[in-house]
Scaffold this motif. Structure first.
Motif, PDB file in Angstrom:
ATOM      1  N   ILE A  18      -1.374  -7.277   1.787  1.00 53.92           N
ATOM      2  CA  ILE A  18      -2.295  -6.273   1.249  1.00 53.92           C
ATOM      3  C   ILE A  18      -3.466  -6.090   2.210  1.00 53.92           C
ATOM      4  N   LEU A  19      -3.796  -4.844   2.466  1.00 54.12           N
ATOM      5  CA  LEU A  19      -4.901  -4.505   3.359  1.00 54.12           C
ATOM      6  C   LEU A  19      -5.803  -3.490   2.674  1.00 54.12           C
ATOM      7  N   THR A  20      -7.063  -3.507   3.013  1.00 53.06           N
ATOM      8  CA  THR A  20      -8.001  -2.488   2.551  1.00 53.06           C
ATOM      9  C   THR A  20      -8.519  -1.760   3.776  1.00 53.06           C
ATOM     10  N   SER A  21      -8.382  -0.446   3.797  1.00 51.92           N
ATOM     11  CA  SER A  21      -8.843   0.337   4.937  1.00 51.92           C
ATOM     12  C   SER A  21     -10.363   0.429   4.948  1.00 51.92           C
ATOM     13  N   ASP A  22     -10.918   0.903   6.055  1.00 49.81           N
ATOM     14  CA  ASP A  22     -12.365   1.097   6.156  1.00 49.81           C
ATOM     15  C   ASP A  22     -12.880   2.073   5.101  1.00 49.81           C
ATOM     16  N   ALA A  23     -11.996   2.954   4.657  1.00 53.36           N
ATOM     17  CA  ALA A  23     -12.381   3.935   3.640  1.00 53.36           C
ATOM     18  C   ALA A  23     -12.205   3.397   2.221  1.00 53.36           C
ATOM     19  N   GLY A  24     -11.722   2.145   2.096  1.00 55.14           N
ATOM     20  CA  GLY A  24     -11.558   1.544   0.789  1.00 55.14           C
ATOM     21  C   GLY A  24     -10.199   1.767   0.151  1.00 55.14           C
ATOM     22  N   ARG A  25      -9.291   2.411   0.874  1.00 52.49           N
ATOM     23  CA  ARG A  25      -7.940   2.649   0.354  1.00 52.49           C
ATOM     24  C   ARG A  25      -7.116   1.382   0.512  1.00 52.49           C
ATOM     25  N   LEU A  26      -6.229   1.124  -0.440  1.00 52.58           N
ATOM     26  CA  LEU A  26      -5.385  -0.064  -0.399  1.00 52.58           C
ATOM     27  C   LEU A  26      -4.023   0.260   0.211  1.00 52.58           C
ATOM     28  N   TRP A  27      -3.536  -0.655   1.028  1.00 51.40           N
ATOM     29  CA  TRP A  27      -2.239  -0.529   1.677  1.00 51.40           C
ATOM     30  C   TRP A  27      -1.475  -1.827   1.481  1.00 51.40           C
ATOM     31  N   ALA A  28      -0.159  -1.725   1.412  1.00 45.81           N
ATOM     32  CA  ALA A  28       0.697  -2.904   1.348  1.00 45.81           C
ATOM     33  C   ALA A  28       1.845  -2.707   2.328  1.00 45.81           C
ATOM     34  N   THR A  29       2.121  -3.746   3.101  1.00 38.67           N
ATOM     35  CA  THR A  29       3.230  -3.722   4.050  1.00 38.67           C
ATOM     36  C   THR A  29       4.167  -4.865   3.723  1.00 38.67           C
ATOM     37  N   ARG A  30       5.430  -4.558   3.608  1.00 43.43           N
ATOM     38  CA  ARG A  30       6.434  -5.578   3.286  1.00 43.43           C
ATOM     39  C   ARG A  30       6.588  -6.518   4.474  1.00 43.43           C
ATOM     40  N   GLU A  31       6.587  -7.818   4.196  1.00 47.52           N
ATOM     41  CA  GLU A  31       6.670  -8.802   5.272  1.00 47.52           C
ATOM     42  C   GLU A  31       8.020  -8.774   5.981  1.00 47.52           C
ATOM     43  N   ARG A  32       9.077  -8.525   5.245  1.00 51.28           N
ATOM     44  CA  ARG A  32      10.403  -8.422   5.849  1.00 51.28           C
ATOM     45  C   ARG A  32      10.889  -6.991   5.702  1.00 51.28           C
ATOM     46  N   PRO A  33      11.487  -6.438   6.756  1.00 51.13           N
ATOM     47  CA  PRO A  33      11.977  -5.062   6.651  1.00 51.13           C
ATOM     48  C   PRO A  33      13.085  -4.939   5.599  1.00 51.13           C
ATOM     49  N   PHE A  34      13.210  -3.753   5.066  1.00 55.54           N
ATOM     50  CA  PHE A  34      14.358  -3.455   4.225  1.00 55.54           C
ATOM     51  C   PHE A  34      15.575  -3.307   5.129  1.00 55.54           C
ATOM     52  N   THR A  35      16.771  -3.410   4.550  1.00 57.24           N
ATOM     53  CA  THR A  35      17.985  -3.204   5.334  1.00 57.24           C
ATOM     54  C   THR A  35      18.123  -1.722   5.664  1.00 57.24           C
ATOM     55  N   THR A  36      18.981  -1.416   6.612  1.00 58.53           N
ATOM     56  CA  THR A  36      19.202  -0.014   6.979  1.00 58.53           C
ATOM     57  C   THR A  36      19.677   0.807   5.780  1.00 58.53           C
ATOM     58  N   PRO A  37      20.654   0.328   4.987  1.00 58.71           N
ATOM     59  CA  PRO A  37      21.031   1.128   3.808  1.00 58.71           C
ATOM     60  C   PRO A  37      19.884   1.331   2.821  1.00 58.71           C
ATOM     61  N   GLN A  38      19.040   0.325   2.654  1.00 60.87           N
ATOM     62  CA  GLN A  38      17.891   0.465   1.755  1.00 60.87           C
ATOM     63  C   GLN A  38      16.913   1.507   2.278  1.00 60.87           C
ATOM     64  N   MET A  39      16.666   1.502   3.595  1.00 58.65           N
ATOM     65  CA  MET A  39      15.763   2.502   4.175  1.00 58.65           C
ATOM     66  C   MET A  39      16.357   3.895   4.065  1.00 58.65           C
ATOM     67  N   LYS A  40      17.676   4.020   4.267  1.00 54.46           N
ATOM     68  CA  LYS A  40      18.324   5.331   4.143  1.00 54.46           C
ATOM     69  C   LYS A  40      18.248   5.848   2.709  1.00 54.46           C
ATOM     70  N   ALA A  41      18.145   4.921   1.748  1.00 53.68           N
ATOM     71  CA  ALA A  41      18.000   5.309   0.341  1.00 53.68           C
ATOM     72  C   ALA A  41      16.562   5.666  -0.016  1.00 53.68           C
ATOM     73  N   GLY A  42      15.646   5.524   0.952  1.00 57.02           N
ATOM     74  CA  GLY A  42      14.259   5.934   0.721  1.00 57.02           C
ATOM     75  C   GLY A  42      13.250   4.818   0.560  1.00 57.02           C
ATOM     76  N   ALA A  43      13.668   3.551   0.705  1.00 45.41           N
ATOM     77  CA  ALA A  43      12.719   2.440   0.578  1.00 45.41           C
ATOM     78  C   ALA A  43      11.784   2.430   1.784  1.00 45.41           C
ATOM     79  N   GLU A  44      10.492   2.454   1.530  1.00 47.52           N
ATOM     80  CA  GLU A  44       9.471   2.463   2.571  1.00 47.52           C
ATOM     81  C   GLU A  44       8.830   1.090   2.681  1.00 47.52           C
ATOM     82  N   ARG A  45       8.625   0.634   3.903  1.00 48.41           N
ATOM     83  CA  ARG A  45       8.054  -0.699   4.126  1.00 48.41           C
ATOM     84  C   ARG A  45       6.537  -0.730   3.921  1.00 48.41           C
TER      85      ARG A  45
END
Length: 71
Positions: A18-45
């Motif tokens: 979890i990260l907070t931007s300078d503007a106060g917006r919250l972001w989350a980045t998945r620690e492990r990438p999704f698989t290629t089929p999961q990304m093709k299905a629309g899963a965003e990291r």
């Protein structure tokens, strides 16, 4: 730098950073990438939200997309 939004208390979502931007917006980045089929299905990291509830919902949506492919 002064922000109009209060920065929420530290939180965790297992498997996500979890990260907070300078503007106060919250972001989350998945620690492990999704698989290629999961990304093709629309899963965003990396997702964002205006507040904690919105961020948690965005993460849950990505995990649900990924899980649907894994079934």
């Amino acid at each position: 730098m002064k922000h109009d939004r209060a920065i929420p208390p530290p939180m965790t979502i297992p498997g996500w950073r979890i990260l907070t931007s300078d503007a106060g917006r919250l972001w989350a980045t998945r620690e492990r990438p999704f698989t290629t089929p999961q990304m093709k299905a629309g899963a965003e990291r990396t997702v964002d939200g205006d507040d904690v509830d919105e961020l948690v919902a965005a993460v849950a949506a990505q995990e649900a997309r990924a899980e649907a492919v894994s079934r």
